[in-house]
Design a protein around this motif. Structure first.
Motif, short mmCIF file in Angstrom:
data_model
loop_
_atom_site.label_atom_id
_atom_site.label_comp_id
_atom_site.label_asym_id
_atom_site.label_seq_id
_atom_site.Cartn_x
_atom_site.Cartn_y
_atom_site.Cartn_z
N THR A 75 -3.27 0.56 6.26
CA THR A 75 -4.49 0.25 5.52
C THR A 75 -5.54 -0.37 6.44
OG1 THR A 75 -3.72 -1.96 4.91
CG2 THR A 75 -3.18 -0.15 3.42
N THR A 119 -6.66 3.96 3.27
CA THR A 119 -5.30 4.16 3.79
C THR A 119 -5.21 5.43 4.61
OG1 THR A 119 -4.37 3.05 1.85
CG2 THR A 119 -2.86 4.39 3.17
N MET A 145 0.80 -1.21 0.00
CA MET A 145 0.00 0.00 0.00
C MET A 145 0.85 1.27 0.00
SD MET A 145 0.94 0.72 3.05
CE MET A 145 1.28 0.09 4.66
#
Length: 226
Positions: free
Chosen positions: A109, A34, A16
């Protein structure tokens, strides 16, 4: 430390984390699930000391992490409710130094945030499906069903001869007001779906803003030695 969190090929940051130039197309949508930010470290605080102060966050049940000199990656599975970071599934914390001092940067996340974001869209789709079914059913079908129901409701079953012998009163026909109220109800109304969509949308907005501020405040307090 117990295990190692998933990493990107050729790097120590999870998937991420955006590209270093910040132009990744994922950056356009990953803000949905996120939480990212940066915190200036107190003057004179080393990376080792900073991670030592943040260490309690990553010793909760269900948390796995791996720490290097200037970064820490973690993942969570079935975290306990008391875990202050239970909403996050994976993440990376990294300490970077420049001319202005040291900075802690973090990316984390959350599947919970993603679910709360998608839930309103799902309920709106349900609402539209209900409206579509109502249009396909058409007023003729609905009117015919109403007439059948009215006929059944208007029929008054005669009393049994035993009840008549005992002098029981004749059953009354349903009142017109009650019939009108039932007729006014729309069996293809999408209202409930839209109400749930609104509730989840509100939950996402509150959660997205609140969780961002909470984790930043907790990190700042721990880094300051509080």
């Amino acid at each position: 430390m117990s295990g190692q969190a998933p990493t990107m090929p050729g790097g120590d940051a999870p998937a991420m984390v955006p590209d270093s130039d910040g132009r990744s197309w994922m950056r356009l949508i990953d803000w949905i699930w996120t939480v990212r930010g940066d915190i200036n470290l107190p003057e004179g605080l080393s990376a080792e000391q900073a991670f030592a102060r943040l260490d309690p966050f990553f010793h909760e049940p269900g948390t796995r992490f791996d720490r290097s000199d200037d970064s820490l990656t973690f993942s969570k599975k079935d975290p306990v409710a008391q875990d202050k970071m239970s909403i996050y599934d994976t993440g990376v914390l990294r300490i970077e130094r420049d001319g202005g001092g040291a900075v802690l940067r973090y990316w984390m996340t959350s599947k919970s945030l993603l679910f709360c974001f998608l839930a309103p869209l799902l309920f709106v789709a349900f609402g539209q499906l209900i409206v579509g079914v109502g249009l396909l059913a058409g007023p003729g079908t609905e009117q015919a069903d109403k007439k059948k129901d009215e006929k059944k409701k208007d029929e008054v079953r005669p009393l049994h001869w035993i009840d008549q012998a005992l002098g029981a009163p004749e059953p009354e026909k349903p009142k017109k007001d009650d019939k009108d109220k039932k007729e006014g109800k729309n069996q293809f109304s999408p209202t409930s779906a839209y109400v749930f969509a609104g509730l989840f949308a509100l939950l996402y907005i509150i959660g997205r803003i609140l969780e961002d501020r909470l984790i930043r405040r907790r990190f700042q307090r721990s880094l300051a030695g509080g």
